[in-house]
Each structure stands twice: as C-alpha cells, then as structure tokens.
Scaffold this motif. Sequence first.
Motif, PDB file in Angstrom:
ATOM      1  N   ALA A 231      -5.928 -11.856   3.229  1.00 21.27           N
ATOM      2  CA  ALA A 231      -7.009 -10.922   3.943  1.00 21.27           C
ATOM      3  C   ALA A 231      -7.560  -9.676   4.000  1.00 21.27           C
ATOM      4  CB  ALA A 231      -8.667 -11.558   4.622  1.00 21.27           C
ATOM      5  N   ASN A 232      -6.238  -9.680   5.000  1.00 16.41           N
ATOM      6  CA  ASN A 232      -5.977  -8.221   6.006  1.00 16.41           C
ATOM      7  C   ASN A 232      -5.278  -7.266   5.934  1.00 16.41           C
ATOM      8  OD1 ASN A 232      -8.058  -7.843   8.459  1.00 16.41           O
ATOM      9  ND2 ASN A 232      -7.625 -10.212   8.289  1.00 16.41           N
ATOM     10  N   CYS A 233      -4.268  -8.007   5.680  1.00 15.78           N
ATOM     11  CA  CYS A 233      -2.722  -7.446   4.725  1.00 15.78           C
ATOM     12  C   CYS A 233      -3.664  -6.616   3.151  1.00 15.78           C
ATOM     13  CB  CYS A 233      -1.783  -7.961   3.856  1.00 15.78           C
ATOM     14  SG  CYS A 233      -1.209  -8.396   5.828  1.00 15.78           S
ATOM     15  N   GLU A 234      -4.611  -7.477   2.298  1.00 16.37           N
ATOM     16  CA  GLU A 234      -4.748  -6.818   1.674  1.00 16.37           C
ATOM     17  C   GLU A 234      -5.904  -5.776   1.382  1.00 16.37           C
ATOM     18  OE1 GLU A 234      -6.625 -10.501  -1.141  1.00 16.37           O
ATOM     19  OE2 GLU A 234      -4.803 -11.102  -1.885  1.00 16.37           O
ATOM     20  N   LYS A 235      -6.689  -5.599   2.527  1.00 15.07           N
ATOM     21  CA  LYS A 235      -7.466  -4.056   2.583  1.00 15.07           C
ATOM     22  C   LYS A 235      -6.802  -3.085   2.867  1.00 15.07           C
ATOM     23  CE  LYS A 235     -10.944  -6.457   5.562  1.00 15.07           C
ATOM     24  NZ  LYS A 235     -11.825  -7.449   6.842  1.00 15.07           N
ATOM     25  N   LEU A 236      -5.146  -3.003   2.942  1.00 17.91           N
ATOM     26  CA  LEU A 236      -4.008  -2.388   3.059  1.00 17.91           C
ATOM     27  C   LEU A 236      -3.490  -2.057   1.968  1.00 17.91           C
ATOM     28  CD1 LEU A 236      -3.365  -2.680   7.125  1.00 17.91           C
ATOM     29  CD2 LEU A 236      -4.723  -1.235   6.366  1.00 17.91           C
ATOM     30  N   ILE A 237      -3.624  -2.702   1.859  1.00 16.13           N
ATOM     31  CA  ILE A 237      -2.344  -2.779   0.588  1.00 16.13           C
ATOM     32  C   ILE A 237      -3.094  -2.209  -1.290  1.00 16.13           C
ATOM     33  CG2 ILE A 237      -0.965  -4.552  -1.807  1.00 16.13           C
ATOM     34  CD1 ILE A 237      -0.058  -6.339   1.189  1.00 16.13           C
ATOM     35  N   ASN A 238      -4.575  -3.220  -1.084  1.00 14.70           N
ATOM     36  CA  ASN A 238      -5.168  -2.975  -2.370  1.00 14.70           C
ATOM     37  C   ASN A 238      -6.496  -1.905  -1.936  1.00 14.70           C
ATOM     38  OD1 ASN A 238      -4.015  -5.053  -3.323  1.00 14.70           O
ATOM     39  ND2 ASN A 238      -5.436  -6.738  -3.027  1.00 14.70           N
ATOM     40  N   SER A 239      -6.642  -1.489  -0.956  1.00 15.26           N
ATOM     41  CA  SER A 239      -7.610   0.051  -0.905  1.00 15.26           C
ATOM     42  C   SER A 239      -6.870   0.917   0.081  1.00 15.26           C
ATOM     43  CB  SER A 239      -8.883  -0.736  -0.210  1.00 15.26           C
ATOM     44  OG  SER A 239     -10.047   0.145   0.035  1.00 15.26           O
ATOM     45  N   THR A 240      -8.260   1.915   0.157  1.00 11.77           N
ATOM     46  CA  THR A 240      -7.429   3.030   0.450  1.00 11.77           C
ATOM     47  C   THR A 240      -8.759   3.389   1.825  1.00 11.77           C
ATOM     48  OG1 THR A 240      -8.448   4.717  -1.420  1.00 11.77           O
ATOM     49  CG2 THR A 240      -5.522   4.433  -0.745  1.00 11.77           C
ATOM     50  N   SER A 241      -9.804   2.402   1.702  1.00 15.00           N
ATOM     51  CA  SER A 241     -11.126   2.840   2.598  1.00 15.00           C
ATOM     52  C   SER A 241     -10.449   2.633   4.491  1.00 15.00           C
ATOM     53  CB  SER A 241     -11.662   1.675   2.607  1.00 15.00           C
ATOM     54  OG  SER A 241     -12.244   1.468   1.016  1.00 15.00           O
ATOM     55  N   TYR A 242      -8.965   2.203   4.560  1.00 14.13           N
ATOM     56  CA  TYR A 242      -8.808   2.200   6.042  1.00 14.13           C
ATOM     57  C   TYR A 242      -7.523   3.093   5.955  1.00 14.13           C
ATOM     58  CZ  TYR A 242     -11.786  -1.585   6.284  1.00 14.13           C
ATOM     59  OH  TYR A 242     -12.396  -2.374   5.683  1.00 14.13           O
ATOM     60  N   GLY A 243      -7.274   3.640   5.543  1.00 12.50           N
ATOM     61  CA  GLY A 243      -6.206   4.477   5.525  1.00 12.50           C
ATOM     62  C   GLY A 243      -5.210   4.469   4.169  1.00 12.50           C
ATOM     63  N   GLU A 244      -4.774   5.425   3.640  1.00 17.19           N
ATOM     64  CA  GLU A 244      -3.520   5.384   2.657  1.00 17.19           C
ATOM     65  C   GLU A 244      -2.054   5.581   2.862  1.00 17.19           C
ATOM     66  OE1 GLU A 244      -2.311   7.243  -1.836  1.00 17.19           O
ATOM     67  OE2 GLU A 244      -4.279   8.523  -0.568  1.00 17.19           O
ATOM     68  N   TYR A 245      -1.187   4.060   2.860  1.00 14.74           N
ATOM     69  CA  TYR A 245      -0.289   3.853   3.356  1.00 14.74           C
ATOM     70  C   TYR A 245       0.451   3.526   1.915  1.00 14.74           C
ATOM     71  CZ  TYR A 245      -2.334   3.759   7.991  1.00 14.74           C
ATOM     72  OH  TYR A 245      -3.455   3.663   8.413  1.00 14.74           O
ATOM     73  N   GLU A 246       2.264   4.350   2.048  1.00 15.41           N
ATOM     74  CA  GLU A 246       2.732   3.578   1.358  1.00 15.41           C
ATOM     75  C   GLU A 246       3.743   3.683   1.784  1.00 15.41           C
ATOM     76  OE1 GLU A 246       2.490   6.739  -1.571  1.00 15.41           O
ATOM     77  OE2 GLU A 246       2.961   8.328  -0.245  1.00 15.41           O
ATOM     78  N   LEU A 247       5.446   2.987   1.540  1.00 16.04           N
ATOM     79  CA  LEU A 247       6.655   2.668   2.231  1.00 16.04           C
ATOM     80  C   LEU A 247       7.001   4.090   1.706  1.00 16.04           C
ATOM     81  CD1 LEU A 247       8.120  -0.575   0.135  1.00 16.04           C
ATOM     82  CD2 LEU A 247       7.106  -0.169   2.806  1.00 16.04           C
ATOM     83  N   PHE A 248       7.851   5.607   2.970  1.00 14.33           N
ATOM     84  CA  PHE A 248       8.315   6.170   2.800  1.00 14.33           C
ATOM     85  C   PHE A 248      10.126   6.141   2.258  1.00 14.33           C
ATOM     86  CE2 PHE A 248      10.843   9.054   5.213  1.00 14.33           C
ATOM     87  CZ  PHE A 248      10.558  10.487   4.770  1.00 14.33           C
TER      88      PHE A 248
END
Length: 546
Positions: A231-248
């Motif tokens: 549930a918490n990982c999906e907030k970062l994987i499926n949404s940008t509401s908490y910041g946009e993250y990606e692999l360098f």
Amino acid sequence: MMKKKFLKYSALVTGLFLLLFTSCNDLDLAPTNKFTEDNYWTSPEKANMVLSMAYSQMLNSGNFFSNEALSDNIYEGRGSSSEKAISSGQADASNGRFSGEWQSCFGGIKTCHTFLENVDRIPDMDETLKMRMTAEARFIRAFLFFRLTTWFGDVPLFETDLTLSESKEIARTPQADVLAFIRSELDAIVTMLPTKDEYADDDKGRITSGAAIALKARTYLYSNDWDNVIANCEKLINSTSYGEYELFPSYEGIFLPENEYNDEVILDLGYVPSLRTWGEYYDYAPLSVGARVNALAPTQELVDDYIMLNGRTIDAENSGYTETDPYKNRDPRLSGTVVYHEFEWKKPDGSTQTIYIKPGTAPDESAAVDEYKGQGTNSTATGYYMRKYYDPQSLASFSSGLNLILIRYADVLLMYAEAKNELNQMNESVWNSTIRPLRERAGFTDTNALAYNSEWSNSDLRNIIRRERRSELALEGLRIFDIRRWRTAEDVLNGYPHGAQYGDPAIDNGYIRLDERKFNGERDYLWAIPQSQKDINPNLGQNTGY
C-alpha cells in the motif's frame, strides 16, 4: 552539484547547543552574554540551527558503514571493535556499540524535543515554515525511534523531554506500540511536508513527504507486513502526489557527487565538502591509490551472490562461470561495488589504475604493489576492497562531502516486489515494473536475465528477489536488517566467512578462511540493553540471553 545551505548550520551549532541547554539551572536569571532557553528562540534562523543539529544526529557515517560489518557482506580485518565482538558472538551488555547506539538515538530525540517544545516561542514566525520544520523534527524523532526499536525491540517511548528523575524510572514500551507511534507520526506529518520538487534549491535534501511514505513502507517491511508494504510503495510507484521518483540511468552514477539529489534519492545524510565531511574511505580503498590501512573488506560470499550476465547463478548449470576467471561476465553492479583483482580504478583526473591484488601479479614492484599480503597486515584481509561510495572529488585522506543515501527508489521497487511475491501476487507485470528495470539499468541485456519465467515457484522467486536486493543495495547498510527480518542471520552469520582464492589450497579449496563468526538465534536478533543504562534505571530490564 547543489549542496544544502541549511546543513552548514550543523557544523556551527554544537558549541552553541551546549551553551543553550546546559548553562543555567531553574533559579538563575537569564544571562545576557550567552544563549539560554530564555533568550535563544528569537528567529527562524536560530530554530533552523537546532533542527540542523537534529538532522546531523539521524545517523553517522561510521555506523552507516559498520552496519555492513555486522552482516555477511563485509569482514572487519583489523582491530577489535565493538562490531567485531558482536559478529564473533562475544558481545555482552557492556558492548560499546550497544551503548553508543542507545545514546546517540536518544541524544537526537532530545534535540527534536527541544525544538518541538520551543519553536512556538519565536515571535511572528511564518506558520507554514513553522509547520514544515515541526514536521521535519517529528520525522527525525520517528526515524530515531525506529532505529532503536529495530535493534533493541522494546524501548522507552516518550513524546516530551524527560526530567532527570523521569529518565531514571521510565520503563520500556512494547515494540508494537513504538511502531504504532512511528507510523502514526508519519501519517500525521506527510501532508505537512513538501515534495522534493517543492523545495527551493538551497533546501534540497530536506525531509520530504516521499521520505515519510518510504520510511513507513520500511517499517512494515521489517515487520513482514506485506499488505502495508504494498500500500505504501504504490503511493510512490503509481502516483506523483508525494514526489516523482525514478531510477537514475547509471548505477555507478547514483553514488557520485555530481549526481546528488537525483530523482532516485528519497532520503540521504547530507555532507558539505570542507565543512561537514566523512573520511572512512581512508581505511577502505586500495592501498595503492593512497589509503592508509584496510579495516573493512567485502567477503567472497557477497561476491559469489552476483549473478552472471545470462541471469544464472555462478553454481547453475551452463552459467559460464569459471574459478580461473571469476569476474568475467558478471552482474555489472559487482564492479560498481567491489574492487577485485585487476580492477580498473578510476582516478580523479579521468585516468585509470589497475589494482593488482593476487599475490605475485604486480608487473612492476617499483610502481605497484600486491594488495593482498595476508591476514594481520595493513592490506585487505579478503582479497577485495570497497568501491561504492568512493568520492573522486574527495580531499586529503579521502575526506568526502558526498551524501550517504538512506532510502532510494530502487529499494521501494525491491520492497514492492518482495511483498508481492510473499503474498503470491508476483507476475510478469510486477516483475517488469520492478526487477527488470533494475537489471536493465545495471546493464543486463540477455533475455534470460530480463524476462519473467512463469515456471518459477514462489520459493524460486524469493531467492531471486533476495539476491537482487543484496546485489543492488550492497554496502548501503541494509543487509544486516534483511537477514534479521528473514531470520536467516543464524545461517549466514555462523561459521567461517571467506575471501578470494588466495589461501591454502588444502583449506576450503583455497578461499581465504577468515575468523569464525557466531550468531545465537535465541539471543542475537535483539541487542542487549546497555549495562550503563540499566545501572541508572533498573526498570529497563534486559533482553533474553544477556
């Protein structure tokens, strides 16, 4: 390279902090020639100095790296440190690492409480700024309580600063309640924190809403609570509401100073060249590139876990692995992490230097040295050196201002993959959004290494994901917590660790046999409550076996 402006306060605040919080007793009038609790809290800048102090207390570089020496990734070849006593099974409640961990965490918690209980004194402070800084302090407090409960289990939990008499009587709070508090705090502050993109450049590196979500996911990971991990990982994987993250794009590049604050970094320890630095690599790098001695070195067991470019483990049929050329066609992350024989070390000027480790192979003894001289010498004890976190821009004696990453997006993907598999929900779609991009970024191209295999069992996938986690995150201070939560520490931390195949051929097929390690599964999954603390407060009790 952007460096945090607010971090510069932390190098200046220590002396001020001691004056501020130790200068007077309750009966003294506030002196006008030095800072006290009565006259200090006059501006946001002064509040920021205390908050910067709390940032600096989250974790130190020494523990960041020595945590690896507590795991099967790293062997400590010199001295008799507290960590060496722990890994050899000889630690008791008087161990210095136990007391140091306890004191440093509670010292940081005190700083957070000092900030939280005094920030309202500042006149006319912008409410939005105050809310954000308060959330940062609460995050750091939660982070420190998480450190404590991860090592010690039940620990004292309190939300305001304790008096001296209270500190001598407080009992430990059950771990479940400590974790509930940590998670409730992270829930409460997540909307108070900006995303990483909402901070001004001078504030890059401050705690973000994404960090709150990622830390909460980690608390559930360490509890094997897979639904909440997802549930918490999906907030970062499926949404940008908490910041946009990606692999360098570059695995090696994640850990270079020119790429700090890249989009993979979620939380890090901030350093500033010449002002706030760390220097452990003086005792980690190869001697021939200027290091002093070697204190910590990667083990053969770590090296052996890196798969081949075709996706097979080194002991699998048709893997292509040979002991005579052991580093050929291996996972590219190996060379981004570990220095092995004939490794091409990249120097600050852009040139390379070949590192000769195998005895008798240096081509010119006047210009190069054999890096392995045997145990008990200044050289590596294992035949390997550390590479990850080497800073090409470091100053004299490897003094570095390179940030040390605590949580990055790759870890979020790995947490998510592991949780999905543990709930029997791993499939091609999950694989292609987690393990595959990690391997593609590392440099794998072989279909067998990248494609999902529907014939893999849940157990097969568990082994793959755990190995992937070790290879991706090696030397980042996380392995000890993984083998503790998997309950495999008693398997991998008992017996003899090994180094490269430079030893007596009659012993362990020539792989250097190192000092025996011992891990008591009935005791060592929790650390001892420090004896020094029990002497002050008998109500703390003790963990089983100490």
